[in-house]
Scaffold this motif. Structure first.
Motif, PDB file in Angstrom:
ATOM      1  N   VAL A 162       0.872  -1.165   0.000  1.00  0.00           N
ATOM      2  CA  VAL A 162       0.000   0.000   0.000  1.00  0.00           C
ATOM      3  C   VAL A 162       0.912   1.220   0.000  1.00  0.00           C
ATOM      4  N   VAL A 163       0.615   2.189  -0.844  1.00  0.00           N
ATOM      5  CA  VAL A 163       1.437   3.390  -0.971  1.00  0.00           C
ATOM      6  C   VAL A 163       1.546   4.084   0.398  1.00  0.00           C
ATOM      7  N   ASP A 164       2.758   4.514   0.724  1.00  0.00           N
ATOM      8  CA  ASP A 164       3.111   5.236   1.957  1.00  0.00           C
ATOM      9  C   ASP A 164       3.085   4.374   3.220  1.00  0.00           C
ATOM     10  N   GLU A 165       2.904   3.080   3.101  1.00  0.00           N
ATOM     11  CA  GLU A 165       3.044   2.177   4.252  1.00  0.00           C
ATOM     12  C   GLU A 165       4.477   1.659   4.293  1.00  0.00           C
ATOM     13  N   GLU A 166       4.972   1.338   5.492  1.00  0.00           N
ATOM     14  CA  GLU A 166       6.328   0.806   5.632  1.00  0.00           C
ATOM     15  C   GLU A 166       6.271  -0.710   5.798  1.00  0.00           C
ATOM     16  N   TYR A 167       7.264  -1.395   5.199  1.00  0.00           N
ATOM     17  CA  TYR A 167       7.302  -2.851   5.227  1.00  0.00           C
ATOM     18  C   TYR A 167       8.697  -3.331   5.569  1.00  0.00           C
ATOM     19  N   LYS A 168       8.756  -4.452   6.258  1.00  0.00           N
ATOM     20  CA  LYS A 168      10.027  -5.115   6.523  1.00  0.00           C
ATOM     21  C   LYS A 168      10.139  -6.277   5.545  1.00  0.00           C
ATOM     22  N   ILE A 169      11.303  -6.401   4.929  1.00  0.00           N
ATOM     23  CA  ILE A 169      11.547  -7.482   3.980  1.00  0.00           C
ATOM     24  C   ILE A 169      12.723  -8.288   4.507  1.00  0.00           C
ATOM     25  N   ASP A 170      12.446  -9.528   4.904  1.00  0.00           N
ATOM     26  CA  ASP A 170      13.498 -10.401   5.407  1.00  0.00           C
ATOM     27  C   ASP A 170      14.046 -11.244   4.276  1.00  0.00           C
ATOM     28  N   SER A 196       4.719   5.668  -4.534  1.00  0.00           N
ATOM     29  CA  SER A 196       3.885   5.992  -5.685  1.00  0.00           C
ATOM     30  C   SER A 196       3.079   4.766  -6.101  1.00  0.00           C
ATOM     31  N   ASP A 197       1.876   5.021  -6.619  1.00  0.00           N
ATOM     32  CA  ASP A 197       1.077   3.922  -7.153  1.00  0.00           C
ATOM     33  C   ASP A 197       1.150   3.904  -8.681  1.00  0.00           C
ATOM     34  N   GLY A 228      16.961  -0.344  -8.965  1.00  0.00           N
ATOM     35  CA  GLY A 228      15.610  -0.483  -9.475  1.00  0.00           C
ATOM     36  C   GLY A 228      15.459   0.201 -10.815  1.00  0.00           C
ATOM     37  N   ARG A 229      14.526  -0.318 -11.604  1.00  0.00           N
ATOM     38  CA  ARG A 229      14.249   0.290 -12.895  1.00  0.00           C
ATOM     39  C   ARG A 229      12.886  -0.182 -13.409  1.00  0.00           C
ATOM     40  N   ARG A 230      12.347   0.588 -14.313  1.00  0.00           N
ATOM     41  CA  ARG A 230      11.094   0.213 -14.953  1.00  0.00           C
ATOM     42  C   ARG A 230      11.339  -0.992 -15.854  1.00  0.00           C
ATOM     43  N   HIS A 231      10.407  -1.931 -15.855  1.00  0.00           N
ATOM     44  CA  HIS A 231      10.503  -3.113 -16.713  1.00  0.00           C
ATOM     45  C   HIS A 231      10.561  -2.662 -18.165  1.00  0.00           C
ATOM     46  N   GLN A 232      11.382  -3.301 -18.977  1.00  0.00           N
ATOM     47  CA  GLN A 232      11.602  -2.878 -20.364  1.00  0.00           C
ATOM     48  C   GLN A 232      10.374  -3.044 -21.246  1.00  0.00           C
ATOM     49  N   GLU A 233       9.563  -4.054 -20.965  1.00  0.00           N
ATOM     50  CA  GLU A 233       8.422  -4.335 -21.841  1.00  0.00           C
ATOM     51  C   GLU A 233       7.075  -3.936 -21.247  1.00  0.00           C
ATOM     52  N   HIS A 234       6.996  -3.845 -19.916  1.00  0.00           N
ATOM     53  CA  HIS A 234       5.721  -3.557 -19.253  1.00  0.00           C
ATOM     54  C   HIS A 234       5.873  -2.325 -18.370  1.00  0.00           C
ATOM     55  N   ASP A 235       5.243  -1.235 -18.766  1.00  0.00           N
ATOM     56  CA  ASP A 235       5.337   0.012 -18.005  1.00  0.00           C
ATOM     57  C   ASP A 235       4.702  -0.084 -16.624  1.00  0.00           C
ATOM     58  N   SER A 236       3.885  -1.079 -16.397  1.00  0.00           N
ATOM     59  CA  SER A 236       3.200  -1.196 -15.104  1.00  0.00           C
ATOM     60  C   SER A 236       4.017  -1.975 -14.076  1.00  0.00           C
ATOM     61  N   ILE A 237       5.221  -2.449 -14.453  1.00  0.00           N
ATOM     62  CA  ILE A 237       6.069  -3.244 -13.542  1.00  0.00           C
ATOM     63  C   ILE A 237       7.344  -2.479 -13.243  1.00  0.00           C
ATOM     64  N   TYR A 238       7.669  -2.391 -11.956  1.00  0.00           N
ATOM     65  CA  TYR A 238       8.947  -1.813 -11.527  1.00  0.00           C
ATOM     66  C   TYR A 238       9.774  -2.936 -10.923  1.00  0.00           C
ATOM     67  N   GLU A 239      11.034  -3.070 -11.349  1.00  0.00           N
ATOM     68  CA  GLU A 239      11.881  -4.185 -10.915  1.00  0.00           C
ATOM     69  C   GLU A 239      12.994  -3.713  -9.988  1.00  0.00           C
ATOM     70  N   PHE A 240      13.208  -4.494  -8.934  1.00  0.00           N
ATOM     71  CA  PHE A 240      14.368  -4.331  -8.067  1.00  0.00           C
ATOM     72  C   PHE A 240      15.274  -5.535  -8.266  1.00  0.00           C
ATOM     73  N   TYR A 241      16.579  -5.294  -8.368  1.00  0.00           N
ATOM     74  CA  TYR A 241      17.579  -6.360  -8.387  1.00  0.00           C
ATOM     75  C   TYR A 241      18.343  -6.267  -7.079  1.00  0.00           C
ATOM     76  N   VAL A 242      18.357  -7.361  -6.318  1.00  0.00           N
ATOM     77  CA  VAL A 242      18.923  -7.352  -4.969  1.00  0.00           C
ATOM     78  C   VAL A 242      20.027  -8.390  -4.864  1.00  0.00           C
ATOM     79  N   ASN A 243      21.191  -7.978  -4.335  1.00  0.00           N
ATOM     80  CA  ASN A 243      22.335  -8.870  -4.104  1.00  0.00           C
ATOM     81  C   ASN A 243      22.720  -8.822  -2.633  1.00  0.00           C
TER      82      ASN A 243
END
Length: 159
Positions: free
Chosen positions: A43-51, A117-118, A70-85
């Motif tokens: 939910v926009v503006d809510e805080e979350y813990k990610i384990d 942002s939503d 993070g970046r916008r998905h190349q083919e789908h504007d409605s998807i935002y991608e995070f890459y985590v290492n």
């Protein structure tokens, strides 16, 4: 005078580089992410813990941090991608005293992951889980919907 200056410079040059330096030498390495606990939706503006659970690799490794981008998905504007290492630190001169005991740890990625942002319908997390033979990354991918489901169904996001 020029000869003395030249001799001093040469002497300094030979003593400045000591290849037998036993000082600290820390190295960093990516380790395999095994799992991540994510909410069903954001939910926009809510805080979350990610384990995030990762393979520590060796008892000589210590957790350093999570790197992400993070970046916008190349083919789908409605998807935002995070890459985590997951990044660990180790002293390569001490590897003979280390054993791979299958240690795993779980750390909190951010204490206040907050979606501001939503603009996107889906946030896609790609957690580095290994490397292919050609050196490219393999990822554990999890999708999280943005916004509470309109109906109260407990539909799981696709992974």
């Amino acid at each position: 005078m020029k000869k003395i200056l030249l001799i001093l410079i040469l002497a300094l040059g030979f003593t400045a580089c000591n290849i037998d330096d036993d000082g600290p030498s820390i190295s960093y390495n990516y380790v395999e992410i095994l799992d991540a606990t994510l909410p069903q939706y954001f939910v926009v503006d809510e805080e979350y813990k990610i384990d995030i659970t990762y393979d520590l690799g060796s008892e000589c490794n210590t957790f350093n941090n999570f790197e992400y981008s993070g970046r916008r998905h190349q083919e789908h504007d409605s998807i935002y991608e995070f890459y985590v290492n997951a990044v660990v630190a180790y002293d390569p001169r001490n590897i003979e005293n280390c054993t791979d005991t299958g240690l795993t740890e779980t750390k909190n990625w951010t204490e206040d992951f907050k979606l501001n942002s939503d603009q996107y319908d889906v946030i896609r997390f790609n957690f580095l889980s290994g490397r292919k033979n050609d050196g490219t990354g393999e990822y554990l991918t999890k999708d999280v919907l943005v916004g509470a489901p309109d109906d109260q169904e407990t539909e799981e996001p696709t992974e």
